[in-house]
Scaffold this active site. Structure first.
Site, PDB file in Angstrom:
ATOM      1  CE  LYS A   1      -7.757  -0.136   0.280  1.00 24.70           C
ATOM      2  NZ  LYS A   1      -7.882   1.151   0.943  1.00 24.70           N
TER       3      LYS A   1
ATOM      4  CG  HIS B   1      -3.814  -1.297  -2.333  1.00 21.40           C
ATOM      5  ND1 HIS B   1      -4.518  -0.109  -2.339  1.00 21.40           N
ATOM      6  CD2 HIS B   1      -3.495  -1.546  -1.034  1.00 21.40           C
ATOM      7  CE1 HIS B   1      -4.587   0.363  -1.105  1.00 21.40           C
ATOM      8  NE2 HIS B   1      -3.985  -0.493  -0.292  1.00 21.40           N
TER       9      HIS B   1
ATOM     10  CB  SER C   1      -0.975   0.000   1.177  1.00 18.91           C
ATOM     11  OG  SER C   1      -0.287  -0.159   2.391  1.00 18.91           O
TER      12      SER C   1
HETATM   13  N1  PMP Z   1      -5.180  -4.170   3.514  1.00 24.07           N
HETATM   14  C1  PMP Z   1      -4.493  -3.178   2.920  1.00 24.07           C
HETATM   15  C2  PMP Z   1      -3.196  -3.510   2.228  1.00 24.07           C
HETATM   16  C3  PMP Z   1      -4.981  -1.861   2.926  1.00 24.07           C
HETATM   17  O1  PMP Z   1      -4.282  -0.871   2.335  1.00 24.07           O
HETATM   18  C4  PMP Z   1      -6.209  -1.594   3.585  1.00 24.07           C
HETATM   19  C5  PMP Z   1      -6.830  -0.194   3.619  1.00 24.07           C
HETATM   20  N2  PMP Z   1      -6.016   0.853   3.582  1.00 24.07           N
HETATM   21  C6  PMP Z   1      -6.888  -2.646   4.201  1.00 24.07           C
HETATM   22  C7  PMP Z   1      -6.344  -3.927   4.145  1.00 24.07           C
HETATM   23  C8  PMP Z   1      -8.177  -2.421   4.945  1.00 24.07           C
HETATM   24  O2  PMP Z   1      -9.246  -2.253   4.063  1.00 24.07           O
HETATM   25  P1  PMP Z   1     -10.604  -1.548   4.548  1.00 24.07           P
HETATM   26  O3  PMP Z   1     -10.424  -0.081   4.312  1.00 24.07           O
HETATM   27  O4  PMP Z   1     -11.663  -2.186   3.726  1.00 24.07           O
HETATM   28  O5  PMP Z   1     -10.771  -1.851   5.992  1.00 24.07           O
END
Ligand code: PMP
Length: 417
Positions: free
Chosen positions: A264, A233, A205
């Site tokens: 997302k 992602h 991320s």
């Molecule tokens: N895994 C990763 C790699 C993320 O970047 C994120 C959100 N930033 C999440 C899980 C969590 O997703 P959510 O926003 O649906 O809770």
């Protein structure tokens, strides 16, 4: 204990020795004021939607900005068909579930979602579990699968939700994408733990780079471990048909656990876990989130349409890639360092956290909203501006941003040496 506001990060306030909760809140409140007076603000208010141009600010001072802060990569939060499906979900089921899935809060649209997302990955219909967020898909699943006799072996760059999921078990981290270090841990863990679960992201991320999936899969199997891939992602963006980072490596049906989000690419809220049907059933009935917390509301029916659109309207993915390639090339032509990204997450790596903060402020002055990412989200000397490119960005948005970076580069000398 004195905290130097000039050098402090959010992490310094998590637990201050000798401070009770109110004292910690007090000093943190002052720190936020200090940050604000220096032009550094988080949690800015979006008054519009996840568009490429958004109106941001409180009532007195609002302004339009080109946005790089949301992961609505394909623009589906605004897609008329997705909105319509969400509205139909509400019309049919109302606005909430009013119970946890185990004891009355499991509706037919949850079942439809499980079937749709598992078949999206070419899996059987009972191989998916829907969660309230991607965060809980990771944290709740790991908390029920791994106990104190087990071990989680994690790439150090995985998401916070994975770290939270590992609090009840043993955990060893390996440097990001470092196969030798991973193998070393797998070797030393042999015969020591009941379950050895390696946890990685498909796309990371902060850097937007991908894991060496095939090599990691082979290592994991060589040492009789299991593999979990969080592809939050990657799904909808990578892969020949948008199935994510596992598609082109032919691992979709091999990886033991895939986790993801509906917040997302799919433009909604929620998470999911894909696993063999017995493991999925175990998670469905045993994870505390499924037992004690309500899950996806009826507006999640919009996700059903969003999943269909990945196949029905591939033009969004194509437009996204046109934008990513154009933007990345423009930044690189300016001499800026976008690291190893292969996804819609485009960082401009700067290193120094203070200069990064200044770049963030100058972007705001140019009408561009992008996040400055500093420690603890990344290493102390690896601060960067992180941007999420969307299919709904127009060329003029990207050009305006590139012009802003050119101006900032000339003033702050942030080009690669
Ligand atoms: N895994 C990763 C790699 C993320 O970047 C994120 C959100 N930033 C999440 C899980 C969590 O997703 P959510 O926003 O649906 O809770």
């Amino acid at each position: 204990m004195d905290i130097n506001f000039e050098t402090a990060t959010f992490k310094d306030f998590e637990n201050i020795p000798g401070y009770n909760m109110m004292q910690r809140a007090d000093i943190y409140y002052d720190f936020l004021d200090y940050m604000k007076s220096n032009g550094h603000q988080y949690r800015l208010r979006n008054n519009t939607a996840c568009n490429s141009v958004i109106n941001v600010g409180n009532d007195e001072t609002t302004k339009d900005y080109i946005s790089f802060v949301t992961s609505d990569y394909l623009g589906f939060t605004q897609h008329p068909k997705v909105k319509q499906a969400a509205i139909e979900g509400i019309e049919k089921y109302g606005t909430g579930t009013a119970a946890t899935p185990l004891i009355g809060g499991y509706f037919s649209y949850h079942n439809d979602l499980e079937k749709k997302i598992s078949s999206f990955f070419g899996r059987q219909e009972d191989e998916a579990v829907v969660f309230t967020t991607g965060y809980t898909a990771n944290s709740a699943t790991l908390q029920i699968l791994l106990q104190k006799e087990d071990i989680a072996i994690v790439d150090m760059a995985v998401h916070a939700s994975v770290y939270e999921g590992c609090i009840l078990t043993n955990r060893k981290t390996f440097p990001h994408n470092n196969l030798e270090a991973l193998e070393q841990i797998l070797k030393t863990s042999e015969n020591q733990y009941r379950t050895k679960l390696v946890i990685i992201d498909g796309v990371y991320s902060q850097d937007g780079d991908v894991a060496p999936l095939k090599e990691i899969y082979d290592l994991v199997k060589k040492y009789n471990a299991f593999l979990m891939v969080d592809d939050v992602h990657g799904v909808g963006i990578l892969g020949k048909t948008g199935r994510g980072s596992l598609e082109d490596t032919n691992l979709l049906d091999k990886v033991d656990i895939i986790t993801g989000t509906f917040s997302k690419t799919f433009g909604n809220l929620g998470g999911y876990v894909i696993a063999d049907k017995r493991l999925a059933t175990f998670i469905r009935f045993q994870s505390r989130q499924q037992i004690f917390s309500a899950t996806a509301p009826p507006s999640s029916a919009g996700i059903l349409k969003a999943i269909d659109l990945i196949d029905e309207e591939p033009q969004w993915r194509q437009k996204l890639w046109t934008n990513i390639n154009y933007f990345k090339k423009g930044l690189n032509d300016l001499g800026l360092d976008t690291g190893t990204t292969c996804s819609a997450i485009v960082p401009v790596k700067i290193g120094d956290p203070h200069i990064t903060g200044d770049v963030g402020k100058m972007l705001i002055d140019h009408g561009i909203y992008a996040n400055s990412i500093i420690y603890p989200a990344v290493a102390r000397k690896d601060a960067r501006i992180r941007m999420s490119v969307m299919a709904t960005h127009e060329k003029e948005h990207l050009d305006k941003t590139l012009n802003a970076f050119e101006d900032i580069k000339n003033k702050l000398h942030i080009a690669k040496k």
